[in-house]
Design a protein around this motif. Structure first.
Motif, PDB file in Angstrom:
ATOM      1  N   ILE A 169       0.833  -1.202   0.000  1.00  0.00           N
ATOM      2  CA  ILE A 169       0.000   0.000   0.000  1.00  0.00           C
ATOM      3  C   ILE A 169       0.870   1.256   0.000  1.00  0.00           C
ATOM      4  O   ILE A 169       0.574   2.231  -0.692  1.00  0.00           O
ATOM      5  CB  ILE A 169      -1.026   0.020   1.168  1.00  0.00           C
ATOM      6  N   ASN A 170       1.967   1.230   0.756  1.00  0.00           N
ATOM      7  CA  ASN A 170       2.870   2.386   0.769  1.00  0.00           C
ATOM      8  C   ASN A 170       3.508   2.605  -0.594  1.00  0.00           C
ATOM      9  O   ASN A 170       3.625   3.733  -1.073  1.00  0.00           O
ATOM     10  CB  ASN A 170       3.967   2.215   1.822  1.00  0.00           C
ATOM     11  N   THR A 171       3.912   1.510  -1.226  1.00  0.00           N
ATOM     12  CA  THR A 171       4.537   1.601  -2.549  1.00  0.00           C
ATOM     13  C   THR A 171       3.559   2.176  -3.567  1.00  0.00           C
ATOM     14  O   THR A 171       3.892   3.098  -4.317  1.00  0.00           O
ATOM     15  CB  THR A 171       5.013   0.205  -3.008  1.00  0.00           C
ATOM     16  N   ILE A 172       2.354   1.643  -3.586  1.00  0.00           N
ATOM     17  CA  ILE A 172       1.340   2.120  -4.540  1.00  0.00           C
ATOM     18  C   ILE A 172       0.962   3.567  -4.238  1.00  0.00           C
ATOM     19  O   ILE A 172       0.814   4.385  -5.146  1.00  0.00           O
ATOM     20  CB  ILE A 172       0.110   1.198  -4.512  1.00  0.00           C
ATOM     21  N   PHE A 173       0.829   3.893  -2.972  1.00  0.00           N
ATOM     22  CA  PHE A 173       0.458   5.253  -2.580  1.00  0.00           C
ATOM     23  C   PHE A 173       1.520   6.253  -3.057  1.00  0.00           C
ATOM     24  O   PHE A 173       1.192   7.291  -3.635  1.00  0.00           O
ATOM     25  CB  PHE A 173       0.281   5.350  -1.063  1.00  0.00           C
ATOM     26  N   ASN A 174       2.790   5.930  -2.822  1.00  0.00           N
ATOM     27  CA  ASN A 174       3.868   6.859  -3.167  1.00  0.00           C
ATOM     28  C   ASN A 174       4.173   6.910  -4.661  1.00  0.00           C
ATOM     29  O   ASN A 174       4.459   7.977  -5.203  1.00  0.00           O
ATOM     30  CB  ASN A 174       5.138   6.514  -2.385  1.00  0.00           C
ATOM     31  N   ARG A 175       4.150   5.765  -5.339  1.00  0.00           N
ATOM     32  CA  ARG A 175       4.515   5.723  -6.757  1.00  0.00           C
ATOM     33  C   ARG A 175       3.384   6.111  -7.711  1.00  0.00           C
ATOM     34  O   ARG A 175       3.646   6.648  -8.781  1.00  0.00           O
ATOM     35  CB  ARG A 175       4.981   4.329  -7.145  1.00  0.00           C
ATOM     36  N   VAL A 176       2.149   5.791  -7.349  1.00  0.00           N
ATOM     37  CA  VAL A 176       1.046   5.992  -8.287  1.00  0.00           C
ATOM     38  C   VAL A 176       0.070   7.064  -7.813  1.00  0.00           C
ATOM     39  O   VAL A 176      -0.234   8.014  -8.531  1.00  0.00           O
ATOM     40  CB  VAL A 176       0.287   4.656  -8.539  1.00  0.00           C
ATOM     41  N   TYR A 177      -0.430   6.932  -6.581  1.00  0.00           N
ATOM     42  CA  TYR A 177      -1.494   7.823  -6.129  1.00  0.00           C
ATOM     43  C   TYR A 177      -1.023   9.269  -5.952  1.00  0.00           C
ATOM     44  O   TYR A 177      -1.692  10.190  -6.406  1.00  0.00           O
ATOM     45  CB  TYR A 177      -2.108   7.311  -4.820  1.00  0.00           C
ATOM     46  N   ARG A 178       0.094   9.463  -5.264  1.00  0.00           N
ATOM     47  CA  ARG A 178       0.579  10.835  -5.014  1.00  0.00           C
ATOM     48  C   ARG A 178       0.808  11.631  -6.293  1.00  0.00           C
ATOM     49  O   ARG A 178       0.363  12.775  -6.384  1.00  0.00           O
ATOM     50  CB  ARG A 178       1.847  10.819  -4.169  1.00  0.00           C
ATOM     51  N   PRO A 179       1.493  11.073  -7.315  1.00  0.00           N
ATOM     52  CA  PRO A 179       1.652  11.841  -8.561  1.00  0.00           C
ATOM     53  C   PRO A 179       0.308  12.170  -9.224  1.00  0.00           C
ATOM     54  O   PRO A 179       0.130  13.259  -9.769  1.00  0.00           O
ATOM     55  CB  PRO A 179       2.490  10.918  -9.452  1.00  0.00           C
TER      56      PRO A 179
END
Length: 170
Positions: free
Chosen positions: A4-14
């Motif tokens: 979830i942290n990886t997806i949040f930082n790599r995909v959702y934030r941008p």
């Protein structure tokens, strides 16, 4: 780092930054773009199915808004059901009112020949009967919301002669 942290930082934030800047997405909306990116990525660490991507998108939105990511799952946990109900009633400023007999409409259709019954097993009372289990469960749920101690009963598994038809609340 968790998935979830990886997806949040790599995909959702941008994507959230892009939305904040008023930019448009190739897929039309931020949600559709998120699902597209997570389902078509070459990175196996964050690749998800379409249904999984939709769930992760909701979790990312909850996290970005400062809410519990797993809150939607917790509301269905029986242990937390009472706490959620109590929280909602205090959040809305409403006080739980005691059930008054006049608020409960007496049920007049007590046909003991129907298979599915709604009543009180302990007192051996029947409030209503139905031809379908779903209808009995729905009626039982409504009675419980009104504060009536009731159960839905399979009439084929009990001795119906032991049960007495009564109006609700008597």
């Amino acid at each position: 780092m968790s998935k979830i942290n990886t997806i949040f930082n790599r995909v959702y934030r941008p994507l959230a930054t892009q939305a904040a800047n008023g930019e448009e997405f190739e897929q039309g909306s931020m949600r559709k773009q998120f699902i597209f990116e997570v389902t078509t990525t070459e990175d196996k660490a964050i690749q998800l199915t379409k249904n999984g991507a939709a769930s992760y998108y909701q979790m990312c939105r909850q996290r970005a808004n400062g809410k519990d990511m797993y809150g939607s799952h917790k509301k269905w946990n029986k242990k937390n059901a009472e706490a959620v109900k109590a929280e909602k009633s205090t959040d809305e400023g409403q006080i739980d009112q005691p059930v008054i007999e006049e608020q409960i409409k007496p049920e007049v259709n007590v046909d003991m020949s129907n298979r599915w019954l709604v009543g009180n097993k302990a007192e051996k009372h029947v409030f209503a009967s139905f031809t379908t289990r779903t209808a009995a469960q729905t009626h039982n749920k409504e009675l419980k919301e009104q504060g009536v101690d009731s159960n839905w009963i399979d009439g084929s598994k009990i001795n119906k002669e032991e049960f007495t038809p009564v109006a609700v609340g008597q």
